[in-house]
Design a protein around this motif. Structure first.
Motif, PDB file in Angstrom:
ATOM      1  N   ILE A 119       2.933 -13.855 -56.247  1.00 21.94           N
ATOM      2  CA  ILE A 119       1.505 -13.228 -55.548  1.00 21.94           C
ATOM      3  C   ILE A 119       1.028 -14.417 -54.473  1.00 21.94           C
ATOM      4  O   ILE A 119       0.960 -15.512 -54.828  1.00 21.94           O
ATOM      5  CB  ILE A 119       0.473 -13.169 -56.575  1.00 21.94           C
ATOM      6  N   VAL A 120       0.584 -13.733 -53.348  1.00 22.54           N
ATOM      7  CA  VAL A 120       0.235 -14.507 -52.487  1.00 22.54           C
ATOM      8  C   VAL A 120      -1.400 -14.189 -52.136  1.00 22.54           C
ATOM      9  O   VAL A 120      -1.482 -13.044 -51.882  1.00 22.54           O
ATOM     10  CB  VAL A 120       0.790 -14.503 -50.909  1.00 22.54           C
ATOM     11  N   PHE A 121      -2.388 -15.157 -52.169  1.00 23.09           N
ATOM     12  CA  PHE A 121      -3.731 -14.787 -51.774  1.00 23.09           C
ATOM     13  C   PHE A 121      -4.163 -15.337 -50.548  1.00 23.09           C
ATOM     14  O   PHE A 121      -3.684 -16.579 -50.241  1.00 23.09           O
ATOM     15  CB  PHE A 121      -4.573 -15.617 -53.057  1.00 23.09           C
ATOM     16  N   VAL A 122      -4.789 -14.414 -49.783  1.00 25.28           N
ATOM     17  CA  VAL A 122      -5.239 -14.903 -48.505  1.00 25.28           C
ATOM     18  C   VAL A 122      -7.164 -14.954 -48.268  1.00 25.28           C
ATOM     19  O   VAL A 122      -7.476 -13.894 -48.833  1.00 25.28           O
ATOM     20  CB  VAL A 122      -4.968 -13.991 -47.545  1.00 25.28           C
ATOM     21  N   HIS A 123      -7.350 -15.851 -47.985  1.00 23.73           N
ATOM     22  CA  HIS A 123      -8.697 -16.360 -47.914  1.00 23.73           C
ATOM     23  C   HIS A 123      -9.373 -15.499 -46.607  1.00 23.73           C
ATOM     24  O   HIS A 123      -9.131 -14.828 -45.912  1.00 23.73           O
ATOM     25  CB  HIS A 123      -8.943 -17.839 -48.073  1.00 23.73           C
TER      26      HIS A 123
ATOM     27  N   ALA B 114       6.421 -11.025 -52.128  1.00 23.58           N
ATOM     28  CA  ALA B 114       5.388 -11.014 -52.981  1.00 23.58           C
ATOM     29  C   ALA B 114       4.351 -10.013 -53.005  1.00 23.58           C
ATOM     30  O   ALA B 114       4.628  -9.150 -51.952  1.00 23.58           O
ATOM     31  CB  ALA B 114       4.748 -12.106 -52.694  1.00 23.58           C
ATOM     32  N   LEU B 115       3.708  -9.896 -53.778  1.00 18.67           N
ATOM     33  CA  LEU B 115       2.367  -8.920 -53.712  1.00 18.67           C
ATOM     34  C   LEU B 115       1.309  -9.917 -53.141  1.00 18.67           C
ATOM     35  O   LEU B 115       1.063 -10.927 -53.296  1.00 18.67           O
ATOM     36  CB  LEU B 115       1.788  -9.014 -55.075  1.00 18.67           C
ATOM     37  N   VAL B 116       0.630  -9.224 -52.102  1.00 17.69           N
ATOM     38  CA  VAL B 116      -0.165  -9.938 -51.322  1.00 17.69           C
ATOM     39  C   VAL B 116      -1.608  -9.580 -51.400  1.00 17.69           C
ATOM     40  O   VAL B 116      -1.827  -8.360 -51.359  1.00 17.69           O
ATOM     41  CB  VAL B 116       0.169  -9.997 -49.644  1.00 17.69           C
TER      42      VAL B 116
ATOM     43  N   ILE C 181      -3.028  -6.783 -44.479  1.00 17.66           N
ATOM     44  CA  ILE C 181      -2.687  -5.653 -43.738  1.00 17.66           C
ATOM     45  C   ILE C 181      -1.769  -5.826 -42.631  1.00 17.66           C
ATOM     46  O   ILE C 181      -0.569  -5.012 -42.649  1.00 17.66           O
ATOM     47  CB  ILE C 181      -3.785  -4.800 -43.535  1.00 17.66           C
ATOM     48  N   ALA C 182      -2.008  -6.722 -41.837  1.00 12.79           N
ATOM     49  CA  ALA C 182      -1.191  -6.976 -40.731  1.00 12.79           C
ATOM     50  C   ALA C 182       0.251  -7.380 -41.049  1.00 12.79           C
ATOM     51  O   ALA C 182       1.434  -7.207 -40.749  1.00 12.79           O
ATOM     52  CB  ALA C 182      -1.716  -8.083 -39.807  1.00 12.79           C
ATOM     53  N   THR C 183       0.184  -8.515 -42.250  1.00 18.46           N
ATOM     54  CA  THR C 183       1.449  -9.015 -42.943  1.00 18.46           C
ATOM     55  C   THR C 183       2.304  -7.787 -43.432  1.00 18.46           C
ATOM     56  O   THR C 183       3.731  -7.918 -43.360  1.00 18.46           O
ATOM     57  CB  THR C 183       1.198  -9.994 -43.904  1.00 18.46           C
ATOM     58  N   ALA C 184       1.624  -6.887 -44.071  1.00 19.73           N
ATOM     59  CA  ALA C 184       2.615  -5.680 -44.866  1.00 19.73           C
ATOM     60  C   ALA C 184       3.224  -4.732 -43.697  1.00 19.73           C
ATOM     61  O   ALA C 184       4.362  -4.458 -43.701  1.00 19.73           O
ATOM     62  CB  ALA C 184       1.387  -4.690 -45.578  1.00 19.73           C
ATOM     63  N   ALA C 185       2.522  -4.752 -42.537  1.00 20.61           N
ATOM     64  CA  ALA C 185       3.093  -4.012 -41.186  1.00 20.61           C
ATOM     65  C   ALA C 185       4.105  -4.508 -40.611  1.00 20.61           C
ATOM     66  O   ALA C 185       5.063  -4.016 -40.304  1.00 20.61           O
ATOM     67  CB  ALA C 185       2.204  -3.553 -40.471  1.00 20.61           C
ATOM     68  N   ARG C 186       4.066  -6.073 -40.683  1.00 25.16           N
ATOM     69  CA  ARG C 186       5.059  -6.724 -39.939  1.00 25.16           C
ATOM     70  C   ARG C 186       6.263  -6.928 -40.774  1.00 25.16           C
ATOM     71  O   ARG C 186       7.441  -6.915 -40.553  1.00 25.16           O
ATOM     72  CB  ARG C 186       4.586  -8.118 -39.638  1.00 25.16           C
ATOM     73  N   HIS C 187       5.987  -7.109 -42.226  1.00 23.17           N
ATOM     74  CA  HIS C 187       7.048  -7.394 -43.078  1.00 23.17           C
ATOM     75  C   HIS C 187       7.145  -6.394 -44.254  1.00 23.17           C
ATOM     76  O   HIS C 187       6.898  -6.852 -45.472  1.00 23.17           O
ATOM     77  CB  HIS C 187       7.034  -8.909 -43.521  1.00 23.17           C
ATOM     78  N   PRO C 188       7.274  -4.985 -44.103  1.00 15.51           N
ATOM     79  CA  PRO C 188       7.144  -4.065 -45.061  1.00 15.51           C
ATOM     80  C   PRO C 188       8.034  -4.434 -46.250  1.00 15.51           C
ATOM     81  O   PRO C 188       7.900  -3.911 -47.546  1.00 15.51           O
ATOM     82  CB  PRO C 188       7.380  -2.673 -44.538  1.00 15.51           C
ATOM     83  N   ASP C 189       9.387  -4.901 -45.857  1.00 18.99           N
ATOM     84  CA  ASP C 189      10.117  -5.139 -46.796  1.00 18.99           C
ATOM     85  C   ASP C 189      10.033  -6.370 -47.809  1.00 18.99           C
ATOM     86  O   ASP C 189      10.631  -6.793 -48.948  1.00 18.99           O
ATOM     87  CB  ASP C 189      11.733  -5.420 -46.229  1.00 18.99           C
ATOM     88  N   ARG C 190       9.261  -7.334 -47.288  1.00 21.51           N
ATOM     89  CA  ARG C 190       8.636  -8.516 -47.981  1.00 21.51           C
ATOM     90  C   ARG C 190       7.533  -8.430 -48.770  1.00 21.51           C
ATOM     91  O   ARG C 190       7.165  -9.132 -49.763  1.00 21.51           O
ATOM     92  CB  ARG C 190       8.900  -9.635 -47.035  1.00 21.51           C
ATOM     93  N   VAL C 191       6.590  -7.564 -48.366  1.00 20.12           N
ATOM     94  CA  VAL C 191       5.202  -7.467 -49.195  1.00 20.12           C
ATOM     95  C   VAL C 191       5.590  -6.284 -50.037  1.00 20.12           C
ATOM     96  O   VAL C 191       5.586  -5.028 -49.589  1.00 20.12           O
ATOM     97  CB  VAL C 191       4.270  -7.085 -47.947  1.00 20.12           C
ATOM     98  N   LEU C 192       5.515  -6.760 -51.386  1.00 13.18           N
ATOM     99  CA  LEU C 192       6.003  -5.806 -52.259  1.00 13.18           C
ATOM    100  C   LEU C 192       4.897  -4.549 -52.700  1.00 13.18           C
ATOM    101  O   LEU C 192       4.970  -3.606 -53.248  1.00 13.18           O
ATOM    102  CB  LEU C 192       6.597  -6.410 -53.532  1.00 13.18           C
TER     103      LEU C 192
ATOM    104  N   TYR D 284       3.038   1.097 -43.369  1.00 15.67           N
ATOM    105  CA  TYR D 284       3.601   0.441 -44.537  1.00 15.67           C
ATOM    106  C   TYR D 284       3.807   1.410 -45.811  1.00 15.67           C
ATOM    107  O   TYR D 284       3.050   2.174 -45.971  1.00 15.67           O
ATOM    108  CB  TYR D 284       2.464  -0.624 -44.830  1.00 15.67           C
ATOM    109  N   PRO D 285       4.967   1.331 -46.199  1.00 12.22           N
ATOM    110  CA  PRO D 285       5.586   2.303 -47.181  1.00 12.22           C
ATOM    111  C   PRO D 285       5.177   2.080 -48.731  1.00 12.22           C
ATOM    112  O   PRO D 285       5.062   2.821 -49.568  1.00 12.22           O
ATOM    113  CB  PRO D 285       6.769   2.317 -47.071  1.00 12.22           C
ATOM    114  N   GLY D 286       4.692   0.800 -48.826  1.00 10.62           N
ATOM    115  CA  GLY D 286       4.597   0.376 -50.218  1.00 10.62           C
ATOM    116  C   GLY D 286       3.010   0.736 -50.900  1.00 10.62           C
ATOM    117  O   GLY D 286       2.088   1.212 -50.122  1.00 10.62           O
ATOM    118  N   PRO D 287       2.849   0.403 -52.208  1.00 11.27           N
ATOM    119  CA  PRO D 287       1.661   0.706 -52.748  1.00 11.27           C
ATOM    120  C   PRO D 287       0.295  -0.379 -52.183  1.00 11.27           C
ATOM    121  O   PRO D 287       0.458  -1.312 -52.011  1.00 11.27           O
ATOM    122  CB  PRO D 287       1.793   0.453 -54.148  1.00 11.27           C
TER     123      PRO D 287
END
Length: 254
Positions: free
Chosen positions: A13-17, A75-77, A88-99, A181-184
């Motif tokens: 899990i990665v937490f973003v402030h 990771a879950l972000v 959200i921007a990270t999930a769009a750029r790395h959809p395979d990495r943001v679970l 982003y295709p993930g949940p």
């Protein structure tokens, strides 16, 4: 960057402030979750240990990506406010990495009077950054439980970065990012949060989204019930770990 590693096989899990604070803001939630998951809470450019660096959304996404690398690459972000937009921007750029994505307090499209007020507040904070830092610390200590307030300020405050953050966020296209982003996705807002104004549009943009609105809470105060926030994160981690490809699209918590 704070990284908590464990021998357990829990989902990373990665937490973003949020704006002007640092990764320390997540310490109470991380401590509540304990050692069952490897976790990281990086400082974004211009914040915390990286104060003085320029802030952009791409550089912030890079910081989250580097944190994922320390935990094995995926990771879950989880993000709040600015952290939610960066997530959200990270999930769009790395959809395979943001679970999976837990985006809190970040379902507003800055436009019109809202955008003007947002920019004005940013300019005021940058004009008198140390005064703005003292005012922010005072506000945190007046409105948040003591451990959370201290977590907010312990990594240092950097109000001078606010105009750059405001410009970066207002230039974003978060609905397009969510659509890509295709993930949940779990969208979580306090009922009194001014940043929930476009939450229905954000929910419609998600391919697999859930919206939860927590009565009685505002923007930052949504973290006040540390246990509830930790349960939301753990529930999301459990869904991702179980391999569920989609979560119900519904509203909860009203």
């Amino acid at each position: 960057m704070d990284t908590i590693e464990t021998t357990e096989a829990g989902l990373p899990i990665v937490f973003v402030h949020g704006t002007r604070v640092s990764g320390t803001m997540w310490h109470p939630v991380i401590q509540h979750i304990g050692g069952s998951h490897p976790m990281a809470a990086p400082d974004l450019p211009g914040h915390g240990a990286r104060r003085g660096e320029p802030f952009t959304i791409p550089s912030a996404v890079d910081a989250v990506s580097e944190a994922m690398d320390t935990l094995g690459g995926r990771a879950l972000v989880v993000g709040l406010s600015l952290g939610g937009y960066v997530a959200i921007a990270t999930a769009a750029r790395h959809p395979d990495r943001v679970l999976g994505l837990v985006a809190m307090g970040c379902t507003a499209l800055p436009r019109g009077l809202f955008s003007a007020a947002y920019r004005g507040a940013g300019r005021a904070a940058a004009a008198y950054p140390e005064a703005a830092n003292r005012l922010s610390a005072f506000a945190f200590r007046c409105t948040l439980p003591h451990p959370l307030a201290e977590a907010m300020v312990s990594g240092g405050l950097s109000s001078e970065i606010t105009p750059s953050v405001v410009k970066a966020v207002t230039d974003m296209k978060p609905l397009a990012s969510l659509s890509a982003y295709p993930g949940p996705v779990w969208l979580v807002n306090g009922a009194r949060d001014r940043f929930r104004r476009d939450e229905r549009a954000f929910l419609r943009a998600c391919r697999a989204g859930r919206l939860s609105v927590r009565p009685g809470y505002g923007h930052v105060t949504s973290l006040s019930d540390t246990g509830a926030v930790a349960r939301t994160v753990l529930d999301a981690a459990a869904v991702v770990t179980a391999g569920t490809d989609r979560v119900p699209t519904l509203e909860a918590g009203r």
